[in-house]
Design an enzyme around this catalytic site. Structure first.
Site, PDB file in Angstrom:
ATOM      1  N   ASP A  40       0.912  -1.454  -0.120  1.00 11.23           N
ATOM      2  CA  ASP A  40      -0.135   0.200  -0.298  1.00 11.23           C
ATOM      3  C   ASP A  40       0.578   1.057   0.264  1.00 11.23           C
ATOM      4  OD1 ASP A  40      -1.940  -2.282   0.073  1.00 11.23           O
ATOM      5  OD2 ASP A  40      -2.894  -1.059   2.168  1.00 11.23           O
ATOM      6  N   GLU A  41       2.064   1.264   0.971  1.00 11.41           N
ATOM      7  CA  GLU A  41       3.537   2.371   1.052  1.00 11.41           C
ATOM      8  C   GLU A  41       3.943   2.692  -0.645  1.00 11.41           C
ATOM      9  OE1 GLU A  41       3.148  -0.324   2.834  1.00 11.41           O
ATOM     10  OE2 GLU A  41       2.335   0.558   4.566  1.00 11.41           O
ATOM     11  N   TYR A  43       2.071   2.072  -3.003  1.00 11.77           N
ATOM     12  CA  TYR A  43       1.392   2.707  -4.267  1.00 11.77           C
ATOM     13  C   TYR A  43       1.017   4.455  -3.771  1.00 11.77           C
ATOM     14  CZ  TYR A  43      -3.370   3.087  -6.574  1.00 11.77           C
ATOM     15  OH  TYR A  43      -4.496   3.853  -7.187  1.00 11.77           O
ATOM     16  N   SER A  88     -36.156  -5.538 -17.130  1.00  9.23           N
ATOM     17  CA  SER A  88     -35.888  -5.585 -15.356  1.00  9.23           C
ATOM     18  C   SER A  88     -35.822  -7.525 -15.700  1.00  9.23           C
ATOM     19  CB  SER A  88     -36.695  -5.450 -14.630  1.00  9.23           C
ATOM     20  OG  SER A  88     -37.425  -6.261 -13.427  1.00  9.23           O
ATOM     21  N   LEU A  89     -35.898  -7.996 -14.917  1.00  2.83           N
ATOM     22  CA  LEU A  89     -36.015  -9.737 -15.135  1.00  2.83           C
ATOM     23  C   LEU A  89     -37.343 -10.354 -14.609  1.00  2.83           C
ATOM     24  CD1 LEU A  89     -32.286 -10.760 -14.487  1.00  2.83           C
ATOM     25  CD2 LEU A  89     -33.586 -10.663 -16.719  1.00  2.83           C
ATOM     26  N   GLU A 119     -25.294 -16.705 -12.655  1.00  4.10           N
ATOM     27  CA  GLU A 119     -24.444 -15.837 -12.397  1.00  4.10           C
ATOM     28  C   GLU A 119     -25.066 -15.673 -11.433  1.00  4.10           C
ATOM     29  OE1 GLU A 119     -24.627 -12.679 -14.858  1.00  4.10           O
ATOM     30  OE2 GLU A 119     -24.288 -13.306 -16.909  1.00  4.10           O
ATOM     31  N   LYS A 121     -26.899 -12.772  -8.593  1.00  4.57           N
ATOM     32  CA  LYS A 121     -28.391 -12.203  -9.062  1.00  4.57           C
ATOM     33  C   LYS A 121     -27.429 -11.404  -7.496  1.00  4.57           C
ATOM     34  CE  LYS A 121     -32.985 -10.259  -9.799  1.00  4.57           C
ATOM     35  NZ  LYS A 121     -32.551  -9.078  -9.051  1.00  4.57           N
ATOM     36  N   ASP A 123     -26.948  -7.993  -5.458  1.00 10.10           N
ATOM     37  CA  ASP A 123     -28.297  -7.402  -4.209  1.00 10.10           C
ATOM     38  C   ASP A 123     -27.665  -5.713  -4.330  1.00 10.10           C
ATOM     39  OD1 ASP A 123     -30.538  -6.417  -3.336  1.00 10.10           O
ATOM     40  OD2 ASP A 123     -30.195  -7.674  -1.840  1.00 10.10           O
ATOM     41  N   GLU A 179     -24.035  -4.313 -11.229  1.00 14.07           N
ATOM     42  CA  GLU A 179     -24.333  -3.560 -10.764  1.00 14.07           C
ATOM     43  C   GLU A 179     -23.773  -3.417  -9.903  1.00 14.07           C
ATOM     44  OE1 GLU A 179     -27.458  -5.001 -10.501  1.00 14.07           O
ATOM     45  OE2 GLU A 179     -28.351  -4.811  -8.879  1.00 14.07           O
ATOM     46  N   TYR A 231     -22.395  -7.543 -16.182  1.00 13.19           N
ATOM     47  CA  TYR A 231     -23.311  -8.657 -16.245  1.00 13.19           C
ATOM     48  C   TYR A 231     -23.939  -8.306 -17.899  1.00 13.19           C
ATOM     49  CZ  TYR A 231     -26.743  -5.849 -13.548  1.00 13.19           C
ATOM     50  OH  TYR A 231     -27.409  -5.221 -13.526  1.00 13.19           O
ATOM     51  N   LYS A 295     -29.635 -17.051 -18.016  1.00 14.36           N
ATOM     52  CA  LYS A 295     -29.627 -16.698 -19.650  1.00 14.36           C
ATOM     53  C   LYS A 295     -29.421 -16.857 -20.219  1.00 14.36           C
ATOM     54  CE  LYS A 295     -27.384 -11.993 -17.140  1.00 14.36           C
ATOM     55  NZ  LYS A 295     -26.987 -11.612 -16.985  1.00 14.36           N
ATOM     56  N   LYS A 319     -34.497 -16.463  -7.482  1.00 19.40           N
ATOM     57  CA  LYS A 319     -34.965 -15.674  -6.505  1.00 19.40           C
ATOM     58  C   LYS A 319     -35.099 -16.842  -4.794  1.00 19.40           C
ATOM     59  CE  LYS A 319     -35.919 -11.581  -5.723  1.00 19.40           C
ATOM     60  NZ  LYS A 319     -36.393 -10.376  -6.343  1.00 19.40           N
ATOM     61  N   CYS A 412     -54.225  -3.321  31.592  1.00 13.93           N
ATOM     62  CA  CYS A 412     -53.484  -4.723  31.346  1.00 13.93           C
ATOM     63  C   CYS A 412     -54.973  -4.542  29.258  1.00 13.93           C
ATOM     64  CB  CYS A 412     -54.318  -5.537  31.420  1.00 13.93           C
ATOM     65  SG  CYS A 412     -54.776  -7.527  30.540  1.00 13.93           S
ATOM     66  N   CYS A 415     -57.891  -7.222  30.584  1.00 19.71           N
ATOM     67  CA  CYS A 415     -58.462  -6.854  32.056  1.00 19.71           C
ATOM     68  C   CYS A 415     -58.516  -6.041  32.983  1.00 19.71           C
ATOM     69  CB  CYS A 415     -58.243  -8.478  32.302  1.00 19.71           C
ATOM     70  SG  CYS A 415     -56.805  -7.908  33.445  1.00 19.71           S
ATOM     71  N   CYS A 430     -49.685  -8.594  32.919  1.00 17.58           N
ATOM     72  CA  CYS A 430     -50.795  -8.773  33.522  1.00 17.58           C
ATOM     73  C   CYS A 430     -50.963  -9.234  34.616  1.00 17.58           C
ATOM     74  CB  CYS A 430     -51.839  -8.530  32.922  1.00 17.58           C
ATOM     75  SG  CYS A 430     -52.772  -8.689  33.747  1.00 17.58           S
ATOM     76  N   CYS A 435     -57.436 -12.593  34.406  1.00 14.41           N
ATOM     77  CA  CYS A 435     -57.165 -11.827  33.197  1.00 14.41           C
ATOM     78  C   CYS A 435     -58.156 -12.935  31.911  1.00 14.41           C
ATOM     79  CB  CYS A 435     -56.452 -11.485  33.403  1.00 14.41           C
ATOM     80  SG  CYS A 435     -55.421 -11.012  31.456  1.00 14.41           S
TER      81      CYS A 435
HETATM   82  S1  IVH Z   1     -29.142  -9.134 -15.774  1.00 12.33           S
HETATM   83  C1  IVH Z   1     -32.583  -7.827 -19.015  1.00 12.33           C
HETATM   84  N1  IVH Z   1     -27.353 -10.396 -14.286  1.00 12.33           N
HETATM   85  O1  IVH Z   1     -31.122  -7.909 -10.845  1.00 12.33           O
HETATM   86  C2  IVH Z   1     -31.553  -8.425 -17.742  1.00 12.33           C
HETATM   87  N2  IVH Z   1     -29.154  -8.782 -13.162  1.00 12.33           N
HETATM   88  O2  IVH Z   1     -34.371  -7.897 -11.395  1.00 12.33           O
HETATM   89  C3  IVH Z   1     -31.387  -7.442 -16.861  1.00 12.33           C
HETATM   90  N3  IVH Z   1     -28.854  -8.071 -11.203  1.00 12.33           N
HETATM   91  O3  IVH Z   1     -31.909  -4.883 -12.826  1.00 12.33           O
HETATM   92  C4  IVH Z   1     -30.399  -7.584 -15.979  1.00 12.33           C
HETATM   93  N4  IVH Z   1     -27.199  -8.923 -10.683  1.00 12.33           N
HETATM   94  O4  IVH Z   1     -30.032  -5.061 -11.421  1.00 12.33           O
HETATM   95  C5  IVH Z   1     -28.431  -9.413 -14.286  1.00 12.33           C
HETATM   96  N5  IVH Z   1     -26.206 -11.177 -12.920  1.00 12.33           N
HETATM   97  C6  IVH Z   1     -27.326 -10.269 -13.084  1.00 12.33           C
HETATM   98  C7  IVH Z   1     -27.639  -9.374 -11.862  1.00 12.33           C
HETATM   99  C8  IVH Z   1     -28.327  -8.468 -12.854  1.00 12.33           C
HETATM  100  C9  IVH Z   1     -28.082  -7.967 -10.483  1.00 12.33           C
HETATM  101  C10 IVH Z   1     -29.866  -7.276 -11.110  1.00 12.33           C
HETATM  102  C11 IVH Z   1     -30.072  -5.761 -12.156  1.00 12.33           C
HETATM  103  C12 IVH Z   1     -31.790  -5.703 -12.580  1.00 12.33           C
HETATM  104  C13 IVH Z   1     -32.397  -6.988 -11.488  1.00 12.33           C
HETATM  105  C14 IVH Z   1     -33.482  -7.431 -12.770  1.00 12.33           C
END
Ligand code: IVH
Length: 675
Positions: A40-41, A43, A88-89, A119, A121, A123, A179, A231, A295, A319, A412, A415, A430, A435
């Site tokens: 680290d130093e 760097y 979204s998924l 992969e 997911k 959070d 993400e 991703y 996917k 999920k 209470c 009662c 109580c 009661c």
């Molecule tokens: S693919 C159309 N891959 O999950 C494909 N999403 O519920 C869209 N997320 O909005 C995304 N890990 O924020 C993909 N390995 C991953 C992910 C991922 C987390 C989130 C992402 C997306 C949400 C969908």
């Protein structure tokens, strides 16, 4: 001609380029590969040198790590329109649904086996990074999928986001999606620091990460230790990537962090195996995941499958059971259990957590409410682990309009008896004999062998008596008739007669048994006997103070307060009196025994003289002394054991001194004679 255009500055520029190159590599080794090759130093030393040279020459390469800090704060974020919507998924929760997803995909594509990718997911929150001719020009949040916010300045501070990519396969334009998240350890450290600084805490790493990305001051974001995993893509111009697997290779080559344990799965079976493996190990992962994204690997096949409005047909998010959910507190009510404990319960806007709908949650106890500052209208996070009762674990925000303080009830809710705070604890209880929620348990105890010993009134019969409505309070036991009992399915003529006889027999009991039967907290058989030894009849206990009780040797403070609280409640006394009118007679053999010897009592053989003004009424103190076997005298003599002197004592104090009699204050007396 400016000096830096000369030969020497050419050398310096070359040196800057090399430093930038090297520092970026170290950054990548450190943050992505987790395998630093310098200290680290070292760097820091090189980084300082780079900044120095950059400020001397004014030459700052676009991928310089020095660009990650220092942008001025914004007033607000600009809008950022996505050229291709960020979808979204579809969430799925069972392996059957994963198989159904595969079935649909194979039917549309008319193939026997499809190659998928799997992969974690992550959070966190989704962002899109735009690279134009290799240079990071924009970073945007997902927003509503069509329009997000331009958070470029903030995202630049994340050390694992490449600012510049180079090489032959760098396209004219590429939008990379990923993400932003925070590790559990970084989250804990952040909250710890915030706690020390008296700042409000974050509920979970996702909230902390989202808050950091939306900071208007990039310097703040820079301190939050954010990470990214990439991703997916949006628009691409200038290169062709034909599958997710190929995209992963390209991303890695250009030093983008990619999902942990990315897997190309040959057929849905392998993807399902991956789901199980991830689930088994997810608690140990350094970051939170909430599922696995499956996917279709090949992009051309994705195109054939197409999209729905919200989500693509080529991907699904499996999920894991969520253990947490967010909702609102509609109101907080006191709720009483079978043991008499009154707990605050939050009534919630219904929310699905881990497969069930939750609409109530215990708040544990009243101190907890104060500690967490939970109020009506609050937005909260609830957690349900396994089949454990849901718990409110976090208050996200207060609704100022509904800022109602939760008030601990004094009586209470069922009662109306007094609610007693048990000493040292946050437990509210109580103490009402009649009661309703406690009654069944109380009567079973009352009838038990060591109490009134009503033969035949065990658990099952007690339940039957309750459910039939024959017994609604304590007194009803003594009002039962044979005619009542034979109507119940459990009773024949003979057993009815037997129970009535047993009840009749139980009516002449002893004080010790009766006190034990009342089921007062901390008062078992031993304590009940102890009390019976010191009080001749039940009426002597009506209104007794904890102080008086605590004079009894071997009597603890908790027990004294519990007994005093019980006999301070008029309803309880009324119930006892009703039992007497129904024929209950209480003898007290234990009282005589002890009185004969007297010596068992704490103050036996001691003579006290009281003088001056005391913190308690003199009569009360005298009663206490006598209750504990002591003698109270009005004049001091050599026989006096102690003079208890209050404020402005009279001549007795002088006399005591003259005779060499010990003098104590009221407090000293208490300390000496009550444990
Ligand atoms: S693919 C159309 N891959 O999950 C494909 N999403 O519920 C869209 N997320 O909005 C995304 N890990 O924020 C993909 N390995 C991953 C992910 C991922 C987390 C989130 C992402 C997306 C949400 C969908």
């Amino acid at each position: 001609m400016p000096y830096f255009m000369g030969k020497q500055s050419d050398d310096t520029k070359a040196q800057i380029d090399i430093l930038v190159e090297e520092l970026n590599l170290y950054n990548y080794e450190y943050h992505v590969l987790d395998a630093p090759s310098i200290s680290d130093e070292e760097y820091d030393r090189q980084f300082r040198l780079l900044r120095e040279l950059e400020s001397q020459t004014g030459y700052i390469p676009p991928n310089s790590p020095s660009l990650r800090v220092g942008a001025p704060p914004l007033d607000k974020f600009d809008k950022a329109v996505h050229s291709i919507p960020m979808l979204s998924l579809d969430d799925i929760f069972t392996v059957d649904e994963v198989r159904a997803f595969d079935q649909r995909v194979r039917e549309t594509l008319e193939t026997a086996v499809v190659t998928y990718t799997a992969e974690p997911k992550y959070d966190g929150l989704a962002v899109e990074l735009t690279y134009e001719r290799g240079r990071l020009t924009r970073a945007a949040t997902r927003g509503d999928g069509t329009t997000g916010e331009d958070v470029t300045q903030n995202i630049r501070t994340i050390k694992t986001v490449p600012l510049y990519i180079t090489g032959e396969d760098v396209p004219e334009l590429i939008e990379i999606r990923g993400e932003i998240y925070m590790t559990k350890a970084d989250f804990d450290a952040l909250n710890e620091m915030r706690e020390e600084g008296g700042k409000y805490l974050f509920a979970n790493p996702r909230n902390a990460a989202a808050g950091a990305v939306r900071q208007l001051d990039p310097a703040e974001t820079a301190q939050r230790k954010l990470r990214i995993t990439c991703y997916g893509t949006g628009q691409i111009k200038g290169i062709t990537l034909s599958s997710q697997t190929e995209l992963m290779g390209w991303l890695k080559k250009h030093r983008f962090p990619t999902p942990y344990r990315f897997k190309t799965a040959n057929g849905i079976g392998e993807a399902i195996d991956y789901i199980y493996e991830m689930d088994a190990g997810r608690a140990e992962l350094p970051f939170n995941i909430d599922g696995v994204v499956v996917k279709v690997d090949v992009f051309a096949l994705r195109e054939r499958l197409g999209e729905k409005t919200r989500a693509p047909r080529w991907a699904a998010a499996y999920k894991y059971q969520a253990h947490q959910g967010q909702t609102r507190v509609l109101t907080i009510i006191p709720s009483i259990g079978r043991t008499g404990v009154i707990t605050p319960v939050a009534i919630l806007e219904p929310v699905a957590v881990g497969g069930v709908t939750v609409s109530r949650s215990t708040l544990h106890n009243w101190d907890e409410i104060r500690r967490m500052e939970i109020r009506t209208g609050d937005t909260v996070i609830i957690e349900r682990a396994g089949d454990v009762i849901p718990k409110v674990i976090w208050v996200i925000s207060h609704d100022a309009a509904l800022d109602t303080q939760v008030i601990e009830p004094e009586v209470c809710p069922e009662c109306g008896s007094k609610a007693v705070r048990e000493e040292g604890g946050a437990v509210l209880r109580c103490i009402g004999l009649n009661c309703p929620p406690q009654l069944q348990g109380r009567i079973i105890h009352f009838a038990s062998r060591a109490a009134l010993n009503i033969d035949g009134l065990g658990d099952k019969i007690a339940v039957a008596l309750f459910e039939s409505g024959l017994v609604k309070d304590f007194a009803d036991i003594f009002r039962l008739t044979k005619a009542d009992l034979v109507k119940l399915p459990r009773f024949a003529e003979k057993s009815a007669i037997n129970l009535i006889q047993a009840i009749e027999k139980s009516k002449s009991t002893t004080l010790a048994r009766f006190i034990y039967g009342l089921g007062i907290r901390h008062s078992g058989e031993f304590v009940s006997k102890l009390i019976a030894a010191h009080f001749d009849a039940i009426d002597a206990l009506y209104g007794v103070t904890a102080e008086t009780l605590s004079l009894i040797k071997q009597m603890g403070e908790r027990t004294s307060s519990a007994i005093a609280a019980f006999f301070a409640d008029e309803r309880n006394i009324k119930t006892i009196e009703t039992l007497k009118t129904l024929g209950l007679t209480i003898s007290n053999p234990d009282y005589r025994e002890i009185n004969d010897t007297g010596a068992n009592r704490k103050l036996a053989g001691l003579t006290f003289v009281i003088t001056g003004t005391l913190p308690v009424a003199r009569r009360e103190l005298e009663e206490q002394i006598r209750g504990a076997g002591g003698t109270v005298s009005s004049s001091v003599s050599k026989q006096t054991s102690y003079v208890i002197a209050g404020e402005s004592p009279g001549s007795k104090l002088g006399k005591a001194r003259a005779l060499g009699v010990k003098t104590v204050s009221y407090e000293e007396y208490r300390a000496l004679f009550s444990e």
